[in-house]
Design a protein around this motif. Structure first.
Motif, PDB file in Angstrom:
ATOM      1  N   ILE A  75       9.790  -9.682   8.334  1.00  0.00           N
ATOM      2  CA  ILE A  75       9.724  -9.017   9.176  1.00  0.00           C
ATOM      3  C   ILE A  75       8.531  -8.567   9.769  1.00  0.00           C
ATOM      4  O   ILE A  75       7.096  -8.793   7.988  1.00  0.00           O
ATOM      5  N   GLY A  76       7.721  -8.684  10.601  1.00  0.00           N
ATOM      6  CA  GLY A  76       6.965  -8.869  10.874  1.00  0.00           C
ATOM      7  C   GLY A  76       5.857  -6.818  10.830  1.00  0.00           C
ATOM      8  O   GLY A  76       6.520  -6.163  11.969  1.00  0.00           O
ATOM      9  N   CYS A  77       5.441  -6.784  10.531  1.00  0.00           N
ATOM     10  CA  CYS A  77       4.713  -4.608  10.693  1.00  0.00           C
ATOM     11  C   CYS A  77       3.362  -5.405  10.593  1.00  0.00           C
ATOM     12  O   CYS A  77       2.444  -4.046   9.297  1.00  0.00           O
ATOM     13  N   ASP A  78       2.910  -6.052  11.031  1.00  0.00           N
ATOM     14  CA  ASP A  78       1.149  -6.233  10.829  1.00  0.00           C
ATOM     15  C   ASP A  78       0.475  -6.124  11.798  1.00  0.00           C
ATOM     16  O   ASP A  78      -0.812  -6.304  12.007  1.00  0.00           O
ATOM     17  N   VAL A  82      13.416 -11.241   2.042  1.00  0.00           N
ATOM     18  CA  VAL A  82      13.124 -10.902   3.247  1.00  0.00           C
ATOM     19  C   VAL A  82      11.392 -10.852   3.302  1.00  0.00           C
ATOM     20  O   VAL A  82      11.036 -10.094   1.677  1.00  0.00           O
ATOM     21  N   ALA A  83      10.842 -12.017   3.729  1.00  0.00           N
ATOM     22  CA  ALA A  83       9.511 -11.721   3.764  1.00  0.00           C
ATOM     23  C   ALA A  83       8.635 -10.948   4.735  1.00  0.00           C
ATOM     24  O   ALA A  83       9.046 -10.802   5.742  1.00  0.00           O
ATOM     25  N   ILE A  84       7.859  -9.587   3.991  1.00  0.00           N
ATOM     26  CA  ILE A  84       7.471  -8.986   5.183  1.00  0.00           C
ATOM     27  C   ILE A  84       5.833  -8.939   5.213  1.00  0.00           C
ATOM     28  O   ILE A  84       5.241  -9.281   4.052  1.00  0.00           O
ATOM     29  N   ILE A  85       5.519  -8.905   6.188  1.00  0.00           N
ATOM     30  CA  ILE A  85       4.082  -8.857   6.635  1.00  0.00           C
ATOM     31  C   ILE A  85       2.987  -7.962   6.954  1.00  0.00           C
ATOM     32  O   ILE A  85       4.057  -7.139   7.934  1.00  0.00           O
ATOM     33  N   GLY A  95      -2.128  -8.498  14.575  1.00  0.00           N
ATOM     34  CA  GLY A  95      -1.678  -9.479  13.276  1.00  0.00           C
ATOM     35  C   GLY A  95      -0.615 -10.770  13.904  1.00  0.00           C
ATOM     36  O   GLY A  95      -0.439 -10.908  14.781  1.00  0.00           O
ATOM     37  N   PRO A  96       0.263 -11.445  12.896  1.00  0.00           N
ATOM     38  CA  PRO A  96       0.214 -13.150  13.281  1.00  0.00           C
ATOM     39  C   PRO A  96       1.701 -12.880  13.834  1.00  0.00           C
ATOM     40  O   PRO A  96       2.079 -13.799  14.893  1.00  0.00           O
ATOM     41  N   SER A  97       2.991 -12.138  13.334  1.00  0.00           N
ATOM     42  CA  SER A  97       3.833 -12.360  13.921  1.00  0.00           C
ATOM     43  C   SER A  97       4.578 -11.736  15.569  1.00  0.00           C
ATOM     44  O   SER A  97       5.215 -12.521  15.481  1.00  0.00           O
ATOM     45  N   ARG A  98       3.456 -10.715  16.228  1.00  0.00           N
ATOM     46  CA  ARG A  98       4.299 -11.110  17.221  1.00  0.00           C
ATOM     47  C   ARG A  98       3.730 -12.433  17.993  1.00  0.00           C
ATOM     48  O   ARG A  98       4.369 -12.931  19.159  1.00  0.00           O
ATOM     49  N   LYS A  99       2.447 -12.571  17.908  1.00  0.00           N
ATOM     50  CA  LYS A  99       2.564 -14.001  18.598  1.00  0.00           C
ATOM     51  C   LYS A  99       2.903 -15.313  17.796  1.00  0.00           C
ATOM     52  O   LYS A  99       2.911 -16.616  19.321  1.00  0.00           O
ATOM     53  N   ALA A 100       3.750 -15.229  17.483  1.00  0.00           N
ATOM     54  CA  ALA A 100       4.697 -16.060  16.738  1.00  0.00           C
ATOM     55  C   ALA A 100       6.319 -16.405  17.795  1.00  0.00           C
ATOM     56  O   ALA A 100       6.564 -17.480  17.705  1.00  0.00           O
ATOM     57  N   ASP A 106      -5.203 -16.154   5.893  1.00  0.00           N
ATOM     58  CA  ASP A 106      -4.530 -17.030   7.470  1.00  0.00           C
ATOM     59  C   ASP A 106      -3.124 -16.559   6.818  1.00  0.00           C
ATOM     60  O   ASP A 106      -2.597 -18.098   7.408  1.00  0.00           O
ATOM     61  N   VAL A 107      -2.770 -16.131   7.714  1.00  0.00           N
ATOM     62  CA  VAL A 107      -0.877 -15.893   7.500  1.00  0.00           C
ATOM     63  C   VAL A 107      -0.265 -16.080   8.722  1.00  0.00           C
ATOM     64  O   VAL A 107      -1.075 -16.118   9.640  1.00  0.00           O
ATOM     65  N   ALA A 108       0.483 -17.218   8.252  1.00  0.00           N
ATOM     66  CA  ALA A 108       0.966 -17.994   9.848  1.00  0.00           C
ATOM     67  C   ALA A 108       2.806 -18.490   9.325  1.00  0.00           C
ATOM     68  O   ALA A 108       3.392 -18.328   8.173  1.00  0.00           O
ATOM     69  N   LEU A 109       3.219 -17.805  10.521  1.00  0.00           N
ATOM     70  CA  LEU A 109       4.436 -17.992  10.554  1.00  0.00           C
ATOM     71  C   LEU A 109       4.724 -19.014  11.051  1.00  0.00           C
ATOM     72  O   LEU A 109       5.087 -20.014  12.472  1.00  0.00           O
TER      73      LEU A 109
END
Length: 389
Positions: free
Chosen positions: A155-158, A5-8, A162-167, A125-128
């Protein structure tokens, strides 16, 4: 690097999830854009529901919380003339605890090395990528050097920006938003609170909140127009305004002192659906924002983390994918109830620019009804202390 699991994001949501997964023997890595000092410098809310307190206790990281947290058995609504006390403990059998979000974050951050939870700070520059597959990965850079984490889940906790939702593809996304026409001007000061319990005040001059971080540190707010600037509000002006809006009883117990922090926070209600897409799950502010009225932000993040941890444990330990598939619906059911409560309390306690005499009369009637109705007070208390997870 490979992990399960990668947590951002290394705010309270990301760190809490990381600790819960490590406690279950699930390999995970937390990636954070900022440095620890920056994260701990952010002033945030401090009213904890049972879900948040319970998760810290489950991890055995609640030592400071139990020693320093203030157990609150109720809170007050003020209408400019009187305090209407909501006796949360007697109405629900539960309490809330005042303990700053920064302190929760510090406890989780300090425990990470000894618990073997890796946290990578300063990740730029975090990207998914490939979130719709069973092999998503995250890229980032530290000191200009490119890095990659391969995982089974991301898991986007950013947070909201943050970039998670935009992915998540726009074709499957739904967004709901209400931007409020005011912000909260907050002042933090090393003075004892004016009341042992929180006070939410509705006054003709606007909203005010009296809260605390400890027996010797207080946090106060007044709502202001979005055009206002912090530098136009001296400490004396804020204290004067608070004394008027909170009413004579609270003002009599108020101790003034120099501010150690002042800021204006804009208010919005926001929900993003779905909270899971493929191998990506969203937790906390990355998926939803609530106005601080009712203190739901951190607690909603904690309930998201609870559901996400349950789902991931089921997947990795029992090869059960149903909880992962159902995560979004389960989390959103509680999110929307908390959004409703925050919206109702915000509407009740604030004067909106577009409101006229009728809307004001409705506020007066509602507060009068609450003051004399055990049923109304029970409903408020149940929502305030936190709905079941």
């Amino acid at each position: 690097m490979k992990t399960q699991v990668a947590i951002i994001g290394a705010g309270p949501a990301g760190l809490l999830l990381g600790h819960l997964l490590k406690a279950e023997g699930i390999d995970c890595v937390v990636v954070e854009r900022q440095q620890p000092d920056y994260i701990l410098g952010r002033i945030r809310a401090g009213v904890l529901e049972q879900i948040t307190v319970g998760l810290m206790a489950r991890l055995g990281l609640d030592g400071r919380l139990k020693a320093e947290g203030l157990v609150e058995e109720g809170f007050n609504l003020a209408d400019g003339e009187r305090l209407i006390r909501i006796d949360v403990a007697n109405l629900t059998g539960k309490t809330v605890v005042v303990y700053g979000q920064t302190e929760i974050t510090k406890d989780l951050m300090d425990a990470a090395p000894e618990r073997g939870l890796p946290v990578i700070y300063g990740a730029e520059d975090v990207a998914l990528f490939d979130i719709e597959s069973d092999a998503p990965y995250v890229t980032y850079a530290v000191n200009g050097e490119a890095q990659r984490i391969d995982a089974r889940f991301v898991i986007g906790c950013d947070g909201f920006h943050g970039p998670s939702r935009k992915a998540i593809p726009a074709s499957v996304a739904r967004e709901y938003e209400r931007v409020y026409p005011f912000g909260w001007l907050g002042i933090l000061a090393d003075v004892p609170p004016c009341n042992p319990e929180l006070i939410y005040a509705n006054h003709e001059r606007g909203f005010a909140l009296a809260s605390m971080r400890s027996h010797t540190r207080s946090r106060y707010y007044v709502d202001v127009a979005l055009t206002e600037k912090v530098e136009d509000w001296s400490d004396e002006r804020i204290w004067d305004e608070l004394a008027v809006r909170l009413g004579p009883e609270a003002a009599a117990g108020m101790t003034r002192g120099p501010s150690i922090e002042k800021s204006i926070a804009p208010l919005r209600s926001y929900v993003f659906e779905p909270m899971r897409h493929g191998s990506l799950m969203l937790c906390g502010d990355s998926a939803h924002i609530v106005p601080p009225t009712g203190a739901k932000g951190l607690n909603l993040a904690a309930s998201d983390v609870h559901y996400a941890a349950e789902a991931l444990v089921a997947y990795f330990k029992r090869s059960d994918n149903d909880a992962v598939i159902g995560y979004s619906a389960k989390a959103l059911a509680r999110v929307w109830k908390s959004e409703r409560f925050s919206w109702v309390l915000t509407k009740l306690m604030h004067r909106f620019p577009e409101d006229g005499p009728f809307e004001r009369a409705m506020q007066v009637a509602e507060l009068d009804y609450i003051s004399s109705s055990v049923a109304a007070q029970t409903s408020i208390a149940e929502n305030y202390v936190g709905l079941p997870v």
